[in-house]
Scaffold this motif. Structure first.
Motif, PDB file in Angstrom:
ATOM      1  N   ALA A 122     -24.884 -16.266  47.960  1.00 57.09           N
ATOM      2  CA  ALA A 122     -25.056 -15.162  47.003  1.00 57.09           C
ATOM      3  C   ALA A 122     -25.382 -13.867  47.738  1.00 57.09           C
ATOM      4  N   ARG A 123     -26.279 -13.943  48.705  1.00 51.32           N
ATOM      5  CA  ARG A 123     -26.649 -12.728  49.449  1.00 51.32           C
ATOM      6  C   ARG A 123     -25.499 -12.232  50.304  1.00 51.32           C
ATOM      7  N   ALA A 124     -24.733 -13.174  50.868  1.00 51.29           N
ATOM      8  CA  ALA A 124     -23.586 -12.765  51.693  1.00 51.29           C
ATOM      9  C   ALA A 124     -22.542 -12.040  50.849  1.00 51.29           C
ATOM     10  N   ILE A 125     -22.302 -12.507  49.635  1.00 50.77           N
ATOM     11  CA  ILE A 125     -21.355 -11.817  48.751  1.00 50.77           C
ATOM     12  C   ILE A 125     -21.892 -10.435  48.393  1.00 50.77           C
ATOM     13  N   ALA A 126     -23.207 -10.355  48.096  1.00 51.17           N
ATOM     14  CA  ALA A 126     -23.812  -9.054  47.784  1.00 51.17           C
ATOM     15  C   ALA A 126     -23.684  -8.105  48.969  1.00 51.17           C
TER      16      ALA A 126
ATOM     17  N   GLN B 259     -51.125   3.852  58.461  1.00 53.45           N
ATOM     18  CA  GLN B 259     -50.097   3.373  57.540  1.00 53.45           C
ATOM     19  C   GLN B 259     -48.820   4.185  57.703  1.00 53.45           C
ATOM     20  N   THR B 260     -48.958   5.496  57.811  1.00 51.59           N
ATOM     21  CA  THR B 260     -47.792   6.356  58.037  1.00 51.59           C
ATOM     22  C   THR B 260     -47.117   5.999  59.351  1.00 51.59           C
ATOM     23  N   ARG B 261     -47.916   5.751  60.393  1.00 51.45           N
ATOM     24  CA  ARG B 261     -47.353   5.405  61.694  1.00 51.45           C
ATOM     25  C   ARG B 261     -46.579   4.089  61.620  1.00 51.45           C
ATOM     26  N   ALA B 262     -47.143   3.094  60.927  1.00 50.19           N
ATOM     27  CA  ALA B 262     -46.465   1.803  60.802  1.00 50.19           C
ATOM     28  C   ALA B 262     -45.127   1.955  60.086  1.00 50.19           C
ATOM     29  N   MET B 263     -45.107   2.717  58.997  1.00 49.25           N
ATOM     30  CA  MET B 263     -43.852   2.914  58.262  1.00 49.25           C
ATOM     31  C   MET B 263     -42.854   3.743  59.070  1.00 49.25           C
ATOM     32  N   ASP B 264     -43.346   4.677  59.873  1.00 46.92           N
ATOM     33  CA  ASP B 264     -42.455   5.457  60.741  1.00 46.92           C
ATOM     34  C   ASP B 264     -41.789   4.558  61.782  1.00 46.92           C
ATOM     35  N   ILE B 265     -42.521   3.547  62.269  1.00 48.88           N
ATOM     36  CA  ILE B 265     -41.939   2.592  63.223  1.00 48.88           C
ATOM     37  C   ILE B 265     -40.798   1.830  62.573  1.00 48.88           C
ATOM     38  N   TRP B 266     -41.015   1.347  61.344  1.00 51.51           N
ATOM     39  CA  TRP B 266     -39.945   0.626  60.651  1.00 51.51           C
ATOM     40  C   TRP B 266     -38.768   1.543  60.350  1.00 51.51           C
ATOM     41  N   GLU B 267     -39.059   2.799  60.019  1.00 49.57           N
ATOM     42  CA  GLU B 267     -37.970   3.731  59.722  1.00 49.57           C
ATOM     43  C   GLU B 267     -37.133   4.018  60.962  1.00 49.57           C
ATOM     44  N   ALA B 268     -37.802   4.209  62.108  1.00 50.10           N
ATOM     45  CA  ALA B 268     -37.068   4.450  63.356  1.00 50.10           C
ATOM     46  C   ALA B 268     -36.235   3.228  63.729  1.00 50.10           C
ATOM     47  N   PHE B 269     -36.805   2.037  63.532  1.00 55.14           N
ATOM     48  CA  PHE B 269     -36.075   0.802  63.812  1.00 55.14           C
ATOM     49  C   PHE B 269     -34.809   0.727  62.960  1.00 55.14           C
ATOM     50  N   ALA B 270     -34.931   1.006  61.655  1.00 56.64           N
ATOM     51  CA  ALA B 270     -33.777   0.919  60.756  1.00 56.64           C
ATOM     52  C   ALA B 270     -32.724   1.960  61.108  1.00 56.64           C
ATOM     53  N   ALA B 271     -33.170   3.160  61.515  1.00 60.26           N
ATOM     54  CA  ALA B 271     -32.225   4.235  61.838  1.00 60.26           C
ATOM     55  C   ALA B 271     -31.399   3.917  63.083  1.00 60.26           C
ATOM     56  N   GLU B 272     -31.965   3.104  63.975  1.00 55.57           N
ATOM     57  CA  GLU B 272     -31.277   2.794  65.236  1.00 55.57           C
ATOM     58  C   GLU B 272     -30.377   1.564  65.153  1.00 55.57           C
ATOM     59  N   LEU B 273     -30.424   0.851  64.016  1.00 59.83           N
ATOM     60  CA  LEU B 273     -29.589  -0.345  63.877  1.00 59.83           C
ATOM     61  C   LEU B 273     -28.110   0.026  63.869  1.00 59.83           C
ATOM     62  N   SER B 274     -27.324  -0.759  64.575  1.00 59.82           N
ATOM     63  CA  SER B 274     -25.873  -0.610  64.519  1.00 59.82           C
ATOM     64  C   SER B 274     -25.322  -1.724  63.639  1.00 59.82           C
ATOM     65  N   PRO B 275     -24.863  -1.405  62.417  1.00 63.83           N
ATOM     66  CA  PRO B 275     -24.391  -2.455  61.516  1.00 63.83           C
ATOM     67  C   PRO B 275     -23.312  -3.312  62.157  1.00 63.83           C
ATOM     68  N   ALA B 276     -23.495  -4.623  62.088  1.00 64.58           N
ATOM     69  CA  ALA B 276     -22.565  -5.553  62.742  1.00 64.58           C
ATOM     70  C   ALA B 276     -21.409  -5.949  61.836  1.00 64.58           C
ATOM     71  N   ARG B 277     -21.469  -5.627  60.540  1.00 66.28           N
ATOM     72  CA  ARG B 277     -20.436  -6.023  59.579  1.00 66.28           C
ATOM     73  C   ARG B 277     -20.136  -7.510  59.729  1.00 66.28           C
ATOM     74  N   LEU B 278     -21.162  -8.326  59.559  1.00 62.49           N
ATOM     75  CA  LEU B 278     -21.055  -9.757  59.803  1.00 62.49           C
ATOM     76  C   LEU B 278     -20.141 -10.427  58.779  1.00 62.49           C
ATOM     77  N   SER B 279     -19.485 -11.497  59.202  1.00 60.67           N
ATOM     78  CA  SER B 279     -18.671 -12.285  58.279  1.00 60.67           C
ATOM     79  C   SER B 279     -19.578 -13.033  57.310  1.00 60.67           C
TER      80      SER B 279
ATOM     81  N   ASN C 290     -21.014  -3.662  52.122  1.00 60.49           N
ATOM     82  CA  ASN C 290     -20.228  -3.303  53.314  1.00 60.49           C
ATOM     83  C   ASN C 290     -18.917  -2.617  52.933  1.00 60.49           C
ATOM     84  N   ARG C 291     -18.296  -3.099  51.869  1.00 60.53           N
ATOM     85  CA  ARG C 291     -17.001  -2.535  51.445  1.00 60.53           C
ATOM     86  C   ARG C 291     -17.180  -1.322  50.537  1.00 60.53           C
ATOM     87  N   ASP C 292     -18.432  -1.022  50.162  1.00 62.60           N
ATOM     88  CA  ASP C 292     -18.729   0.106  49.278  1.00 62.60           C
ATOM     89  C   ASP C 292     -17.930   0.006  47.983  1.00 62.60           C
ATOM     90  N   LEU C 293     -17.951  -1.195  47.379  1.00 64.09           N
ATOM     91  CA  LEU C 293     -17.175  -1.438  46.169  1.00 64.09           C
ATOM     92  C   LEU C 293     -17.936  -0.951  44.936  1.00 64.09           C
TER      93      LEU C 293
END
Length: 459
Positions: free
Chosen positions: A268-272, A217-237, A277-280
């Motif tokens: 709704a999710r895009a506005i959220a 279980q720890t290994r599985a969550m570590d995989i997801w954590e590594a995946f999230a850490a490597e994401l480059s935010p695309a700042r999508l429209s 993204n804007r850290d409002l």
């Protein structure tokens, strides 16, 4: 976008969902077209549109177009409570790190209970999942197995709130990934690796090797954590987010197992996501309707339905003055909890069947609080010490309100409201004072232990 109209739409949505439940109508049952529903519920078409948008958001109905268009009971719908919590968590700003933190707790607890409660017949069913090895590159099979395994673990754990929390966190996590990056390939590669861990985990459960179950279980969550850490935010429209969240077919393989959104939900999710993204901050301006519409590529009607969803939970509010438009609001957790009780009576009435859930969440919250800066700890100590000593559930609710991670606080409040309690007396003043001293002095060892002693599991 007046508040009165929004309240009327919510009332009609609740009536519509109640009618569906009381008649036990199956998926695919035809409910009528807009004009007919407006007559049936004795309200205007604008109010019925809003009610339909809310009921769709809650995962209960779906609108279809064409010759056989109209409103239908939704097929393959998520459990309404899971859909509601998933959407609230996303809209209120739960990010990938907080979602993963909560998933570690909740999924770990699900596995513990599943391992404790498994029977011989259950073991035979799990063994069947190991019988047919998948091709290393067959993403469809890996995603299918992940869903089967996670669902089966939730069934074995036999704890309704854990099932609610686990499902909502998992679905919200996928939504957040798809609004953050265009690289679905990285998600699918991580899914393959997690699926391999889950298959090994099943074997460990069958072998009754609890240590291996926890390690995997720890290994599985570590995989997801590594995946999230490597994401480059695309700042999508806004338009790109709407497209991704509503996509179907081979271009959205992920959503074969995590249901895609309707357009108003996606707006709704895009506005959220735009707020994140804007850290409002609360009270800051998002823009006028015309400015926002230019970024979304949807009709004014769909846009306004999406805004209604956000207003319902306090995520945005109408702006005042010459410019008007939308302002950032403050998420209303009370509306979520009221909606969970109103839309899913069985959940609100159930006894908390996992006595370890509330202590686990409280321990996590107080550890995070102790790790915070002195000002935050002092604010909690002052809030608790400002009046007479609270009851155990009152103290737990104060922990939820002051939890540094709003997501954990939300889960604590839902757990409190779904648990049945006998009348409680006030806590012992000396014990409470010792707890507050431990938190104020940042004692990360004593504070969680003392809190568990003061806030026993729900009865």
């Amino acid at each position: 976008m007046a508040g009165g109209a929004a309240k009327l739409g919510e009332q009609v949505a609740a009536r519509l969902e109640s009618v569906i439940r009381s008649n036990a109508w199956p998926a695919g049952h035809y409910l009528g077209h807009e004009e007919q529903l407006s007559r049936d519920f004795g309200t205007s078409r604008s109010v019925i549109r809003e009610a339909i948008a809310i009921a769709e958001w809650n995962g209960v109905v779906e609108s279809r177009r064409g010759r056989e268009g109209g409103l239908y009971v939704r097929e393959r719908a998520l459990d309404p409570a899971i859909a509601l919590l998933r959407n609230y968590l996303f809209l209120s700003g739960a990010d990938l790190p907080s979602l993963l933190r909560a998933r570690r707790l909740i999924e770990g607890r699900i596995l513990e209970l599943a391992t404790e409660r498994i029977e011989a017949d259950d073991a035979a069913g799990l063994a069947g999942l190991l019988a047919d090895p998948a091709s290393p590159r067959d993403d469809r099979v890996h995603l299918s197995r992940l869903k089967q395994i996670v669902d089966r673990m939730s069934e074995l754990a036999d704890a309704p709130l854990l099932r609610l929390f686990g499902g909502a966190l998992r679905h919200c996590y996928v939504d957040r990934v798809r609004t953050t990056t265009l690289d679905d390939g990285a998600y699918l590669r991580a899914s393959r690796a997690v699926a391999e861990c889950r298959m090994l985990q099943i074997q460990a459960i069958l072998d009754y090797d609890r240590g291996a179950v926890r390690d995997l279980q720890t290994r599985a969550m570590d995989i997801w954590e590594a995946f999230a850490a490597e994401l480059s935010p695309a700042r999508l429209s806004g338009a790109a987010i709407v497209d991704r969240l509503t996509a179907t077919g081979n271009g959205a393989l992920i959503y074969e197992f995590v249901q895609p959104a309707k357009k108003a939900e996606a707006v709704a999710r895009a506005i959220a996501q735009m707020i994140a993204n804007r850290d409002l901050d609360v009270g800051e301006r998002l823009g006028t309707e015309a400015e926002l519409l230019a970024d979304f590529g949807v009709s004014r009607r769909v846009f306004r339905e999406g805004v209604r969803i956000l207003e319902r939970f306090g995520i945005v509010e109408p702006g005042r003055g010459k410019l008007g438009g939308l302002m950032v609001g403050s998420p209303r957790r009370d509306m979520l909890i009221a909606s969970l009780g109103g839309n899913v009576p069985a959940l609100a009435e159930t006894t908390v069947r996992d006595d370890g859930l509330l202590p686990m969440l409280l321990t996590d919250a107080v550890r995070a609080l102790v790790a915070q800066d002195e000002c935050r700890r002092d604010a909690f100590v002052r809030a608790v010490g400002a009046a007479q000593p609270p009851s155990a559930s009152g103290l737990a609710r104060l922990v939820a309100i002051h939890a540094p991670d709003a997501l954990t606080g939300c889960l604590i409040e839902i757990t409190l409201d779904c648990g049945r309690r006998s009348d409680e007396g006030r806590l012992d003043r000396r014990q409470l004072s010792a707890l507050l001293n431990a938190i104020g002095s940042a004692d990360r060892f004593a504070a969680p232990r003392m809190l568990r002693g003061l806030c026993p599991p729900a009865a």
